[in-house]
Each structure stands twice: as structure tokens, then as C-alpha cells.
Design a protein around this motif. Structure first.
Motif, PDB file in Angstrom:
ATOM      1  N   SER A   1     -28.500 -27.641 -14.629  1.00  0.00           N
ATOM      2  CA  SER A   1     -27.628 -28.728 -14.950  1.00  0.00           C
ATOM      3  C   SER A   1     -27.080 -29.553 -13.904  1.00  0.00           C
ATOM      4  CB  SER A   1     -26.612 -27.875 -16.015  1.00  0.00           C
ATOM      5  OG  SER A   1     -26.095 -26.914 -15.278  1.00  0.00           O
ATOM      6  N   PRO A   2     -26.284 -28.844 -13.008  1.00  0.00           N
ATOM      7  CA  PRO A   2     -25.899 -29.937 -12.137  1.00  0.00           C
ATOM      8  C   PRO A   2     -26.859 -29.634 -10.836  1.00  0.00           C
ATOM      9  CG  PRO A   2     -24.317 -27.985 -11.953  1.00  0.00           C
ATOM     10  CD  PRO A   2     -25.573 -27.718 -12.968  1.00  0.00           C
ATOM     11  N   ASP A   3     -27.441 -30.811 -10.606  1.00  0.00           N
ATOM     12  CA  ASP A   3     -28.473 -30.785  -9.345  1.00  0.00           C
ATOM     13  C   ASP A   3     -27.830 -30.540  -7.823  1.00  0.00           C
ATOM     14  OD1 ASP A   3     -30.395 -31.280 -11.111  1.00  0.00           O
ATOM     15  OD2 ASP A   3     -30.539 -33.428 -10.965  1.00  0.00           O
ATOM     16  N   VAL A   4     -26.615 -30.609  -7.933  1.00  0.00           N
ATOM     17  CA  VAL A   4     -25.922 -30.138  -6.712  1.00  0.00           C
ATOM     18  C   VAL A   4     -25.719 -28.790  -6.297  1.00  0.00           C
ATOM     19  CG1 VAL A   4     -24.859 -32.406  -6.695  1.00  0.00           C
ATOM     20  CG2 VAL A   4     -23.715 -30.481  -7.654  1.00  0.00           C
ATOM     21  N   PHE A   5     -26.118 -27.746  -7.016  1.00  0.00           N
ATOM     22  CA  PHE A   5     -25.921 -26.397  -6.788  1.00  0.00           C
ATOM     23  C   PHE A   5     -27.381 -25.602  -6.656  1.00  0.00           C
ATOM     24  CE2 PHE A   5     -21.518 -27.298  -8.412  1.00  0.00           C
ATOM     25  CZ  PHE A   5     -20.960 -26.768  -7.382  1.00  0.00           C
ATOM     26  N   GLU A   6     -27.272 -24.839  -5.843  1.00  0.00           N
ATOM     27  CA  GLU A   6     -28.471 -23.886  -5.905  1.00  0.00           C
ATOM     28  C   GLU A   6     -27.978 -22.494  -5.840  1.00  0.00           C
ATOM     29  OE1 GLU A   6     -31.307 -24.551  -2.837  1.00  0.00           O
ATOM     30  OE2 GLU A   6     -30.003 -23.986  -1.109  1.00  0.00           O
ATOM     31  N   GLN A   7     -28.772 -21.530  -6.334  1.00  0.00           N
ATOM     32  CA  GLN A   7     -28.664 -20.204  -6.238  1.00  0.00           C
ATOM     33  C   GLN A   7     -29.540 -19.471  -5.332  1.00  0.00           C
ATOM     34  OE1 GLN A   7     -29.173 -18.094 -10.164  1.00  0.00           O
ATOM     35  NE2 GLN A   7     -28.664 -16.034  -9.275  1.00  0.00           N
ATOM     36  N   VAL A   8     -28.881 -18.906  -4.277  1.00  0.00           N
ATOM     37  CA  VAL A   8     -29.773 -18.186  -3.244  1.00  0.00           C
ATOM     38  C   VAL A   8     -29.373 -16.578  -3.577  1.00  0.00           C
ATOM     39  CG1 VAL A   8     -29.627 -17.722  -0.823  1.00  0.00           C
ATOM     40  CG2 VAL A   8     -28.934 -19.865  -1.577  1.00  0.00           C
ATOM     41  N   THR A   9     -30.804 -16.042  -3.707  1.00  0.00           N
ATOM     42  CA  THR A   9     -30.620 -14.640  -4.014  1.00  0.00           C
ATOM     43  C   THR A   9     -31.304 -13.943  -2.722  1.00  0.00           C
ATOM     44  OG1 THR A   9     -30.905 -15.021  -6.300  1.00  0.00           O
ATOM     45  CG2 THR A   9     -31.454 -12.797  -5.826  1.00  0.00           C
ATOM     46  N   VAL A  10     -30.573 -12.782  -2.242  1.00  0.00           N
ATOM     47  CA  VAL A  10     -31.328 -11.724  -1.412  1.00  0.00           C
ATOM     48  C   VAL A  10     -31.400 -10.586  -1.911  1.00  0.00           C
ATOM     49  CG1 VAL A  10     -30.886 -10.544   0.831  1.00  0.00           C
ATOM     50  CG2 VAL A  10     -29.931 -12.875   0.502  1.00  0.00           C
ATOM     51  N   THR A  11     -32.796 -10.328  -2.129  1.00  0.00           N
ATOM     52  CA  THR A  11     -33.234  -8.992  -2.831  1.00  0.00           C
ATOM     53  C   THR A  11     -33.751  -7.889  -1.712  1.00  0.00           C
ATOM     54  OG1 THR A  11     -33.856 -10.133  -4.713  1.00  0.00           O
ATOM     55  CG2 THR A  11     -34.638  -7.864  -4.497  1.00  0.00           C
ATOM     56  N   VAL A  12     -32.990  -7.013  -1.663  1.00  0.00           N
ATOM     57  CA  VAL A  12     -33.431  -5.642  -0.635  1.00  0.00           C
ATOM     58  C   VAL A  12     -34.144  -4.607  -1.789  1.00  0.00           C
ATOM     59  CG1 VAL A  12     -32.655  -4.094   1.000  1.00  0.00           C
ATOM     60  CG2 VAL A  12     -31.635  -6.219   0.834  1.00  0.00           C
ATOM     61  N   PHE A  13     -35.378  -4.229  -1.409  1.00  0.00           N
ATOM     62  CA  PHE A  13     -36.065  -3.145  -1.863  1.00  0.00           C
ATOM     63  C   PHE A  13     -35.618  -1.906  -1.029  1.00  0.00           C
ATOM     64  CE2 PHE A  13     -38.147  -7.186  -3.092  1.00  0.00           C
ATOM     65  CZ  PHE A  13     -38.248  -7.089  -4.403  1.00  0.00           C
ATOM     66  N   LEU A  14     -35.365  -0.896  -1.728  1.00  0.00           N
ATOM     67  CA  LEU A  14     -34.932   0.342  -1.064  1.00  0.00           C
ATOM     68  C   LEU A  14     -36.286   1.311  -0.812  1.00  0.00           C
ATOM     69  CD1 LEU A  14     -32.389  -0.434  -2.606  1.00  0.00           C
ATOM     70  CD2 LEU A  14     -31.655   1.847  -2.190  1.00  0.00           C
ATOM     71  N   PRO A  15     -36.602   2.057   0.340  1.00  0.00           N
ATOM     72  CA  PRO A  15     -37.701   2.657   0.342  1.00  0.00           C
ATOM     73  C   PRO A  15     -37.959   3.826  -0.551  1.00  0.00           C
ATOM     74  CG  PRO A  15     -35.975   3.024   2.259  1.00  0.00           C
ATOM     75  CD  PRO A  15     -35.329   2.136   1.250  1.00  0.00           C
ATOM     76  N   ARG A  16     -37.291   4.660  -1.317  1.00  0.00           N
ATOM     77  CA  ARG A  16     -37.591   5.353  -2.462  1.00  0.00           C
ATOM     78  C   ARG A  16     -37.488   4.745  -3.695  1.00  0.00           C
ATOM     79  NH1 ARG A  16     -33.634  10.370  -1.252  1.00  0.00           N
ATOM     80  NH2 ARG A  16     -31.866   8.820  -0.729  1.00  0.00           N
ATOM     81  N   GLY A  17     -37.377   3.530  -3.847  1.00  0.00           N
ATOM     82  CA  GLY A  17     -37.433   2.825  -5.076  1.00  0.00           C
ATOM     83  C   GLY A  17     -36.045   2.481  -5.262  1.00  0.00           C
ATOM     84  N   GLY A  18     -35.999   1.247  -6.332  1.00  0.00           N
ATOM     85  CA  GLY A  18     -34.664   0.769  -6.437  1.00  0.00           C
ATOM     86  C   GLY A  18     -34.480  -0.843  -5.633  1.00  0.00           C
ATOM     87  N   ARG A  19     -33.693  -1.462  -6.095  1.00  0.00           N
ATOM     88  CA  ARG A  19     -33.403  -2.828  -5.282  1.00  0.00           C
ATOM     89  C   ARG A  19     -32.010  -3.087  -5.660  1.00  0.00           C
ATOM     90  NH1 ARG A  19     -36.735  -7.406  -8.828  1.00  0.00           N
ATOM     91  NH2 ARG A  19     -34.538  -8.523  -8.783  1.00  0.00           N
ATOM     92  N   PHE A  20     -31.446  -4.052  -4.662  1.00  0.00           N
ATOM     93  CA  PHE A  20     -30.339  -4.495  -4.676  1.00  0.00           C
ATOM     94  C   PHE A  20     -30.135  -6.101  -4.607  1.00  0.00           C
ATOM     95  CE2 PHE A  20     -26.339  -5.867  -2.383  1.00  0.00           C
ATOM     96  CZ  PHE A  20     -25.440  -5.600  -3.059  1.00  0.00           C
ATOM     97  N   ASP A  21     -29.540  -6.787  -5.332  1.00  0.00           N
ATOM     98  CA  ASP A  21     -29.575  -8.086  -5.358  1.00  0.00           C
ATOM     99  C   ASP A  21     -28.223  -8.628  -4.959  1.00  0.00           C
ATOM    100  OD1 ASP A  21     -32.355  -8.489  -6.238  1.00  0.00           O
ATOM    101  OD2 ASP A  21     -31.563  -8.315  -8.358  1.00  0.00           O
ATOM    102  N   LEU A  22     -28.221  -9.747  -4.198  1.00  0.00           N
ATOM    103  CA  LEU A  22     -26.931 -10.348  -3.822  1.00  0.00           C
ATOM    104  C   LEU A  22     -27.170 -11.851  -4.178  1.00  0.00           C
ATOM    105  CD1 LEU A  22     -24.037 -10.190  -2.542  1.00  0.00           C
ATOM    106  CD2 LEU A  22     -25.198 -10.555  -0.227  1.00  0.00           C
ATOM    107  N   ASP A  23     -26.323 -12.243  -4.949  1.00  0.00           N
ATOM    108  CA  ASP A  23     -26.495 -13.604  -5.418  1.00  0.00           C
ATOM    109  C   ASP A  23     -25.011 -14.684  -4.890  1.00  0.00           C
ATOM    110  OD1 ASP A  23     -28.874 -13.610  -6.913  1.00  0.00           O
ATOM    111  OD2 ASP A  23     -27.740 -12.667  -8.871  1.00  0.00           O
ATOM    112  N   ARG A  24     -25.579 -15.758  -4.365  1.00  0.00           N
ATOM    113  CA  ARG A  24     -24.388 -16.828  -3.989  1.00  0.00           C
ATOM    114  C   ARG A  24     -24.964 -18.310  -4.454  1.00  0.00           C
ATOM    115  NH1 ARG A  24     -22.032 -12.809  -2.918  1.00  0.00           N
ATOM    116  NH2 ARG A  24     -20.994 -12.185  -0.943  1.00  0.00           N
ATOM    117  N   LEU A  25     -23.859 -19.147  -4.927  1.00  0.00           N
ATOM    118  CA  LEU A  25     -24.009 -20.477  -5.234  1.00  0.00           C
ATOM    119  C   LEU A  25     -23.786 -21.204  -3.712  1.00  0.00           C
ATOM    120  CD1 LEU A  25     -22.503 -20.863  -8.731  1.00  0.00           C
ATOM    121  CD2 LEU A  25     -24.922 -20.871  -7.949  1.00  0.00           C
TER     122      LEU A  25
END
Length: 127
Positions: A92-116
Motif C-alpha cells: 500500500s504505501p510505497d515508502v515502507f519496506e519490511q526487512v526480515t532477518v531469519t536465523v536458522f538454528l543448527p538443531r532445527g527451528g528458526r527465528f525471524d526478526l522483522d522491522r519496517l
């Protein structure tokens, strides 16, 4: 008669010792299980803390506009972690973007960190 009474007492003492050993064995096994679960919980907490730190570090790289963002996705990190940074413009507003950092853990699983991030007219970003 006295012999029978002595033999009966000796048998009862042996039975009491066996029951006490069984009870102590069960208590020891329970204590070992508790120690094992505590150690496993500590390992999981340490792994998640490292994943969060790697995600925050990746977000700082994204804020700085690091050249790592233009490399192939999936930084390999120490400890068997893998990190991926993605940017998606919002519809919708072209002035924003979503930045996502995904960390994959060694024994499975993942952690996502999102910011605008706010993209100004000159192309610079404000977080």
C-alpha cells in the motif's frame, strides 16, 4: 523355635534392605533425569540466545546497507547457524519496506526478526 524366629528376622532384614535399595535407586534415577532435563533446557536457551544475537546483528547490517545483503542468501555463522536477510516493499504505501532477518538454528527451528524501514524520496532509509 528360637531358630525359626531368628531366620524369620534375618529374612525380614534382607527384605527391608532390598526395598530400601529399590527406593534409593528410583530416587537416584529421578535425580539423574532432572539433571539431564536441566542441562537440555540450558542448551536450548543458549542456542536461542545466540540466534537472537545473530538476528540483531543482521538487522544492524541491514541498517548499515552492508554489502552482505547483496551476497548469496544465507550467511553461515559460527555454531552451525545460518542467517538470511530479505527486504520486501509493502504494497500500500510505497515508502515502507519490511526487512526480515531469519536465523536458522543448527538443531532445527528458526527465528525471524522483522522491522519496517521508511524510504525517503532521495532513497535513504529511516528506521
Amino acid at each position: 523355635m528360637k531358630r525359626a524366629t531368628r531366620a524369620c528376622r534375618r529374612g525380614l532384614v534382607l527384605l527391608e534392605v532390598m526395598v530400601a535399595l529399590i527406593i534409593l535407586s528410583l530416587a537416584g534415577a529421578g535425580a539423574l533425569q532432572l539433571a539431564h532435563q536441566s542441562h537440555e533446557l540450558d542448551d536450548n536457551a543458549r542456542e536461542w540466545s545466540a540466534a537472537i544475537a545473530a538476528a540483531e546483528d543482521g538487522m544492524e547490517l541491514a541498517k548499515l546497507g552492508s554489502s552482505a545483503l547483496h551476497a548469496p542468501p544465507g550467511d553461515l555463522l559460527p555454531g552451525g547457524f545460518r542467517r538470511q536477510i530479505t527486504r520486501r516493499p509493502l504494497a500500500s504505501p510505497d515508502v515502507f519496506e519490511q526487512v526480515t532477518v531469519t536465523v536458522f538454528l543448527p538443531r532445527g527451528g528458526r527465528f525471524d526478526l522483522d522491522r519496517l524501514a521508511h524510504i525517503a524520496d532521495d532513497g535513504s532509509e529511516r528506521w
